[in-house]
Scaffold this motif. Structure first.
Motif, PDB file in Angstrom:
ATOM      1  N   PHE A 126     -54.611  51.557  92.256  1.00  0.00           N
ATOM      2  CA  PHE A 126     -53.553  51.137  93.611  1.00  0.00           C
ATOM      3  C   PHE A 126     -53.346  49.529  93.313  1.00  0.00           C
ATOM      4  O   PHE A 126     -54.666  48.661  91.909  1.00  0.00           O
ATOM      5  CB  PHE A 126     -55.331  50.621  95.259  1.00  0.00           C
ATOM      6  CG  PHE A 126     -55.371  52.619  95.425  1.00  0.00           C
ATOM      7  CD1 PHE A 126     -54.959  52.903  96.510  1.00  0.00           C
ATOM      8  CD2 PHE A 126     -55.982  52.745  94.965  1.00  0.00           C
ATOM      9  CE1 PHE A 126     -55.573  53.854  96.837  1.00  0.00           C
ATOM     10  CE2 PHE A 126     -56.292  54.321  94.906  1.00  0.00           C
ATOM     11  CZ  PHE A 126     -55.919  54.707  96.602  1.00  0.00           C
ATOM     12  N   ARG A 127     -53.008  48.787  94.082  1.00  0.00           N
ATOM     13  CA  ARG A 127     -52.462  47.307  94.418  1.00  0.00           C
ATOM     14  C   ARG A 127     -53.759  46.996  94.265  1.00  0.00           C
ATOM     15  O   ARG A 127     -55.204  46.845  94.892  1.00  0.00           O
ATOM     16  CB  ARG A 127     -51.281  47.019  95.651  1.00  0.00           C
ATOM     17  CG  ARG A 127     -49.978  46.733  94.765  1.00  0.00           C
ATOM     18  CD  ARG A 127     -49.021  46.360  96.045  1.00  0.00           C
ATOM     19  NE  ARG A 127     -49.384  46.200  97.073  1.00  0.00           N
ATOM     20  CZ  ARG A 127     -49.461  47.030  98.074  1.00  0.00           C
ATOM     21  NH1 ARG A 127     -48.426  48.385  97.828  1.00  0.00           N
ATOM     22  NH2 ARG A 127     -49.706  47.499  99.422  1.00  0.00           N
ATOM     23  N   SER A 133     -54.779  48.218 100.595  1.00  0.00           N
ATOM     24  CA  SER A 133     -54.673  49.236  99.167  1.00  0.00           C
ATOM     25  C   SER A 133     -56.386  49.307  99.113  1.00  0.00           C
ATOM     26  O   SER A 133     -56.852  50.275  98.813  1.00  0.00           O
ATOM     27  CB  SER A 133     -54.518  48.120  98.208  1.00  0.00           C
ATOM     28  OG  SER A 133     -53.047  48.314  97.650  1.00  0.00           O
ATOM     29  N   ASP A 240     -47.749  52.400  98.277  1.00  0.00           N
ATOM     30  CA  ASP A 240     -49.340  52.623  97.921  1.00  0.00           C
ATOM     31  C   ASP A 240     -50.628  52.810  96.654  1.00  0.00           C
ATOM     32  O   ASP A 240     -51.482  52.245  96.119  1.00  0.00           O
ATOM     33  CB  ASP A 240     -49.491  53.126  99.353  1.00  0.00           C
ATOM     34  CG  ASP A 240     -48.900  53.164 100.365  1.00  0.00           C
ATOM     35  OD1 ASP A 240     -48.613  51.495 100.736  1.00  0.00           O
ATOM     36  OD2 ASP A 240     -48.085  53.717 101.223  1.00  0.00           O
ATOM     37  N   PHE A 241     -49.931  53.684  95.734  1.00  0.00           N
ATOM     38  CA  PHE A 241     -50.753  54.321  94.082  1.00  0.00           C
ATOM     39  C   PHE A 241     -49.946  55.047  94.055  1.00  0.00           C
ATOM     40  O   PHE A 241     -49.385  55.507  93.994  1.00  0.00           O
ATOM     41  CB  PHE A 241     -52.338  54.761  94.810  1.00  0.00           C
ATOM     42  CG  PHE A 241     -52.399  55.897  95.772  1.00  0.00           C
ATOM     43  CD1 PHE A 241     -52.584  56.997  95.476  1.00  0.00           C
ATOM     44  CD2 PHE A 241     -51.985  55.829  97.108  1.00  0.00           C
ATOM     45  CE1 PHE A 241     -52.094  58.461  95.998  1.00  0.00           C
ATOM     46  CE2 PHE A 241     -52.913  56.806  98.035  1.00  0.00           C
ATOM     47  CZ  PHE A 241     -52.807  58.481  96.986  1.00  0.00           C
TER      48      PHE A 241
END
Length: 531
Positions: A126-127, A133, A240-241
């Motif tokens: 993830f970010r 996130s 998002d991931f």
């Protein structure tokens, strides 16, 4: 289609005919096995040999650490690695054990040394330093804990690491989306984690994400890029991931990892003939299993017929044509409008135009597309196709501007003076006298730019666009054959280039005074007028 192009296609088909046997059933006959029958083969024995490495993965560090004396050759996906191994371009390659299990099942000629080089955990990324996130990661971790405890994860492992193809399905039709949409980036050539089957996204990671979305009320949007583009895709906010990634200290500095989704390790893929067990096989029997024509028929069936894979090629061709035609239209209009702004020597317009032209033409196309997709439009919900059209529009527009400058500059200045003496306005002089004379100088090079544009679209897979080339990679990831899908893609490109070339040639003929009819040239001119 012109005769030289037909000859080129025939040569490619002959190349396929010659190479197909070597890369297929004949590969056992051209490889030198390591050691004698019964001698154990170790991955340490390959230090100093040619080692294939998957770009942007943990395999790069493993190659440096465990194979320091080897020549490292880098590839973007497993189909390319498999093709290189079968063609004797490399002696072995590093891969994740779950991937190699699937590859060996689909293509028994490629096996792997069972002794793991390293043990690994795979997680979703993830970010980092982003509250949303982090919250989504925690939500996923809670889901992973539950399915690990209730045996669901073990059930999934049995399905996707097993051999029963009927169980390998993923149903996304019941995702409700009342809590929003999750955007997930993956690689559709990464069996068994994520791949295309019967035209649909399937795989262990896809199954896991769908189960998570179903339980938590999310809709799902999937993106598809090669592995090196995954981390930039989530860092830019496009997704998002990302799925299936080895956890390393260096990567932990860049992204936030979830709890492990699965475990495995890095192993060394080699030809089965180089393993002790493989040496006990009768090579003559293996080579004689199929006739030459039978092998071609089998390759055709696997590439186009099985799982209706011809639909993937149709979709890829339509995407390539869409990008090409829109880019040609908008690029031609852009280049012409910019030329008209600069035609009379506007200093400001000339400065801006020359700077932008220098910037666009001096930048590799793949870099321009990635900057547009991940940086300039990183936080904007814009499709990869739109970004590709924009990028190629800028490139073709710069080319059209330069071509028009060259073509108009080739027209003698006396034409302007004569038009002025006859009372033509500036606009009438340009459109009725100058431009018709300039176009014959421009159109041959313009046709070349369009052909180059079609070929350049092959890189749009870097920004999550499934074009013709990307679809060829997806098919190769399922068939594990290099030559037939590649030759099929090449022939299709030849056909597309030929059709568009014919179209531009027809336009070119309209403006070639040597090919125009006398009636067309004299249109509007009174002949034998008594007055």
């Amino acid at each position: 289609m012109k005769i030289p192009r037909l000859i080129g296609i025939m040569m490619l088909l002959l190349l396929f005919c010659g190479c197909g046997k070597q890369s297929g059933e004949g590969a056992l006959a051209i490889q030198d096995a390591k050691g004698a029958v019964g001698e154990e083969v170790r991955w340490q024995d390959y230090n100093g040999k040619r080692i294939g490495v998957l770009t942007g993965t943990l395999m790069e560090d493993a190659a440096d650490t465990y194979f320091p004396d080897s020549e490292h050759l880098y590839f973007n996906n497993y189909p390319d690695l498999n093709a290189a191994l079968l063609a004797d371009k490399i002696d072995a390659y590093l891969g994740d054990e779950p991937n190699l299990k699937t590859i060996h099942f689909e293509q028994p000629q490629i096996d792997y040394i069972k002794d793991r080089i390293t043990n690994q955990e795979y997680s979703f990324a993830f970010r980092k330093n982003d509250e949303e996130s982090a919250a989504l990661c925690e939500e996923l971790n809670g889901f992973l804990k539950r399915i690990r405890e209730d045996g669901t994860m073990k059930e999934m492992d049995d399905i996707w690491m097993g051999v029963d193809e009927e169980k390998k399905v993923v149903d996304m039709s019941d995702l409700t989306g009342e809590n929003g949409t999750i955007r997930v980036v993956t690689t559709s050539t990464d069996m068994p984690w994520s791949y295309i089957k019967d035209g649909k996204n399937v795989g262990y990671d896809i199954d896991l994400v769908v189960r998570f979305c179903r339980e938590r009320g999310y809709a799902l949007e999937l993106g598809d890029v090669d592995f090196p583009g995954r981390i930039p895709a989530i860092q830019s906010g496009k997704y998002d991931f990302t799925t299936d990634m080895n956890v390393t200290p260096e990567r932990q500095e860049e992204v936030l990892f979830s709890d492990p989704t699965s475990t495995g390790g890095i192993v060394l893929a080699v030809l089965e003939s180089n393993l002790a067990a493989g040496l006990q096989k009768n090579e003559t029997e293996v080579m004689g299993e199929e006739t030459f024509l039978g092998g071609i028929a089998a390759s055709f069936e696997k590439t186009f017929i099985r799982e209706n894979r011809y639909r993937l090629f149709i979709k890829g061709v339509s995407t390539t044509l869409l990008i090409t035609l829109l880019s040609v239209l908008f690029g031609t209009i852009l280049g012409f409008l910019v030329f008209m702004l600069c035609r009379n020597g506007n200093p400001a317009a000339n400065f801006v135009t020359h700077f932008c032209t220098w910037l666009v033409q001096g930048m590799p196309m793949v870099v321009l597309l990635m900057i547009l997709f991940y940086v300039i439009f990183g936080s904007v919900a814009i499709s990869g196709i739109a970004v590709a059209v924009l990028g190629f529009t800028l490139t073709l527009g710069a080319a059209v501007f330069s071509l028009l400058k060259m073509g108009v500059g080739a027209v003698e200045s006396g034409q302007y003076e004569a038009a002025c003496a006859l009372g033509f306005s500036d606009a009438a002089t340009f459109f009725q006298i100058i431009l018709p004379q300039a176009l014959p100088h421009v159109l041959p090079a313009y046709k070349g730019e369009i052909v180059n544009l079609i070929k350049a679209t092959a890189i749009v897979g870097y920004i999550a666009v499934q074009d013709l080339t990307k679809m060829g990679d997806i098919v190769r990831s399922r068939t594990y054959e290099a030559f037939f899908p590649l030759i099929a893609v090449t022939v299709i490109y030849f056909v597309l280039e030929g059709l568009i070339g014919i179209l531009v040639s027809l336009i070119e003929r309209k403006f070639d005074p040597k090919r125009r009819r006398i009636a067309d040239i004299m249109k509007g001119v009174k002949i034998n007028d008594p007055d």
